[in-house]
Design an enzyme around this catalytic site. Structure first.
Site, mmCIF file in Angstrom:
data_model
loop_
_atom_site.group_PDB
_atom_site.id
_atom_site.type_symbol
_atom_site.label_atom_id
_atom_site.label_comp_id
_atom_site.label_asym_id
_atom_site.label_seq_id
_atom_site.Cartn_x
_atom_site.Cartn_y
_atom_site.Cartn_z
ATOM 1 N N GLY A 301 39.171 33.034 30.542
ATOM 2 C CA GLY A 301 39.316 31.612 30.790
ATOM 3 C C GLY A 301 38.291 31.049 31.752
ATOM 4 C CB SER A 302 38.581 28.256 34.166
ATOM 5 O OG SER A 302 38.987 27.287 33.222
ATOM 6 C CB THR A 303 37.619 33.683 35.882
ATOM 7 O OG1 THR A 303 37.766 34.353 34.627
ATOM 8 C CG2 THR A 303 38.985 33.444 36.500
#
Length: 580
Positions: A301-303
């Site tokens: 995801g956004s990591t």
């Protein structure tokens, strides 16, 4: 006139002669046999005594094995994680034990085994000379059973594996079977190193198999070699405590936490929920055995957004203050739409990360192209084995295509359409933390810094660290602030994949980061599976775990605080207002 006896005929004379000859032959043979036996007795007892001695020894001298001590596993400071302790094994010679002996009832009670089964086994194996009664029990218990005086019941010394840290280090250390052969974890992957070589000795036993005395040593047992892990048991305990607490508080399916030393690539802590106790496996379920930090894959995801931005900065086309127009707050790719929390308008790249803008990072990705991002991810170690040598490690998926579609480039930039394990993600953030060097990760203690590979420039690594610090200070990661220290990191919230694709109401909450920011020491990844209730974002569930773990870990490592208590109080986080 007296009668005169008849004179013997010729045939009568022959018959008499044959009778005398047979009698003489029998007597001669008998005397010869007696003489031979007598001579042999004299020969064996007086002349050739060695023969009788050897024959006697064949029936009484045996070769016994000597169990080897398995090597110890310790943490980096010598704290024991797996040790072999001496125990006793009770065995029986069924030919000597009376199955109806009333003392067997007391023995079965002391050993907590079935009396009926014990008696039946003695009957079934009456023709054998050896059966196990109870393996690897406390010596005091063995002595108590033997004191019953049951004929044919004996004991022998063995070793039993014990794990002082219990469930705290279970997934990493693993365990052995009853014969001390590795089955999971480090115990399995380093089984040959840890296993010893059994010894052999000559012993004198009586005709019932009882040991009379040791005669000579043929080969001494060679103990297994010890292993020193990179693990810091203090950090392992606190990581386990905090992860278990958040899983219970949010009624989550499980969770994972990995902590790396950014200057060496050593694993300082690796914990999972749910766990198991390797000292008591009576009710162990297979699902609890997995070291999820290595075996379970997830979409990060956004990591991945800071890493996609790092790839863009490496091209030279972008700078941290480059403005990106994210209006109107969403983008459509056919029937697929990506959205931001709201319409942010124009944002510098630093704020694209701190606000976790899907639109902003996707625009950058479409500009630089999927190959640039994909190659950069690969240099960080994604989509390939970490080389840790752990059984069952999953490699993950890093897509590759001859022609990237815009939607594929967009999703790749914010961590969908790919998969990693927690250790791979921590390794990628380690490179950002230490100035752009990717070190090979290890669970073995290192005494020197290994040769690393530069995967990004120091300038770009510093720029990304600034963005990550801004994310923690004013963005989606405000709850990740450790007490008295600065930190940087990125939140991530992804849908979990079920049997029919993405599950609408089930998420994985992720936080990946580093601290302290003036000179990063530790990189940590926290992932919580399917938290229940109203809170499920990475910034709400995983970030607070990161804050507590890093705060305690840095103090334990004697890292000098960067902030005063008053400064730390001022920045106490409230709601983030935006989620990533």
């Amino acid at each position: 006139m007296s009668a005169r006896p008849d004179k013997p005929t010729f045939m009568q004379k022959i018959a008499a002669s044959l009778k005398a000859w047979r009698y003489g032959s029998v007597v001669a043979v008998f005397l010869l046999v007696v003489a031979t036996l007598g001579w042999r007795l004299v020969d064996l007892h007086v002349i050739d005594q060695e023969f009788l001695r050897k024959q006697g020894d064949v029936r009484t001298i045996r070769v016994d094995s000597i169990d080897a001590h398995r090597g110890m596993i310790t943490d980096r400071y010598g704290e024991p994680l797996a040790v072999s302790t001496p125990v006793e094994t009770l065995w029986a010679n069924p030919g000597e034990v009376d199955p109806e002996d009333p003392r067997l009832s007391m023995a079965a009670s002391l050993l907590e085994i079935s009396e009926a089964r014990l008696r039946q086994r003695l009957r079934d194996y009456a023709s054998r000379e050896f059966i196990y009664v109870s393996r690897k029990i406390q010596p005091s218990l063995a002595r108590e059973v033997l004191s019953l005086g049951i004929p044919g019941l004996y004991s022998r010394l063995e070793y039993k594996r014990y794990y002082p840290a219990g469930e705290v280090a279970a997934h990493l250390v693993g365990f052995t079977n009853i014969d001390e052969q590795g089955q999971e974890g480090i115990e399995l992957s380093y089984n040959e190193w840890l296993s010893g070589l059994p010894g052999r000795k000559r012993v004198l036993r009586d005709n019932r198999g009882r040991l009379i005395r040791d005669l000579s040593l043929i080969r001494d047992a060679r103990p297994g070699k010890d292993l020193t892990l990179s693990l810091d048991l203090r950090l392992q305990y606190l990581a386990y405590r905090e992860l278990k607490a958040v899983v219970q508080a949010h009624k989550a399916r499980g969770g994972t936490l990995v902590m790396l030393d950014v200057s060496t690539g050593e694993v300082l802590a690796m914990v999972n929920q749910q766990s198991f106790n390797p000292n008591d496996r009576t009710s162990l379920s297979p699902g609890r055995l997995r070291n999820k930090a290595l075996t379970d894959l997830f979409e990060p995801g956004s990591t991945m957004k800071p890493l996609a931005v790092a790839a863009a900065l490496e091209t030279g086309k972008y700078q941290p203050d480059t403005l990106i127009d994210t209006s109107p707050g969403y983008r459509r790719f056919g029937r697929f739409t990506i959205r931001d929390h709201r319409n942010y308008g124009e944002l510098p790249i630093t704020e694209i990360i701190s606000r976790s803008s899907n639109v902003g990072v996707s625009l950058i990705a479409n500009d630089i192209g999927g190959d640039v991002i994909r190659d950069f991810y690969f240099r960080l170690g994604l989509g390939q084995p970490t080389g840790i040598g752990f059984p069952g490690e999953a490699v993950g998926v890093l897509p590759m295509t001859d022609k990237w579609r815009p939607v594929e480039e967009a999703t790749l930039s914010y961590g969908y359409g790919m998969s990693v394990n927690a250790l791979q993600l921590a390794q990628a953030y380690m490179a950002v933390a230490n100035g752009g060097i990717r070190y090979p990760v290890t669970v073995m203690r290192r005494d020197s810094i290994p040769a690393g590979e530069r995967v990004m420039s120091e300038r770009v690594a510093a720029q990304v660290r600034d963005m990550l610090q801004a994310t923690v200070e004013v963005g989606t990661g405000k709850r990740a602030n450790p007490a008295l220290y600065t930190a940087g990191g990125k939140t991530g919230t992804v849908h979990l994949v079920g049997a029919r694709g993405y599950e609408d109401s089930q998420y994985k909450a992720i936080f990946a980061g580093m601290a302290p920011m003036d000179n990063p020491r530790i990189a940590t990844v926290v992932a919580v599976d399917a938290p229940q209730g109203g809170d499920y974002y990475g910034g709400e569930v995983a970030a607070p775990v990161f804050a507590r773990v890093m705060s305690d870990a840095l103090r334990l490592l004697n890292v000098r605080p960067e902030l005063t208590a008053a400064e730390a109080e001022v920045r106490t986080p409230g709601p983030t207002g935006e989620q990533g």
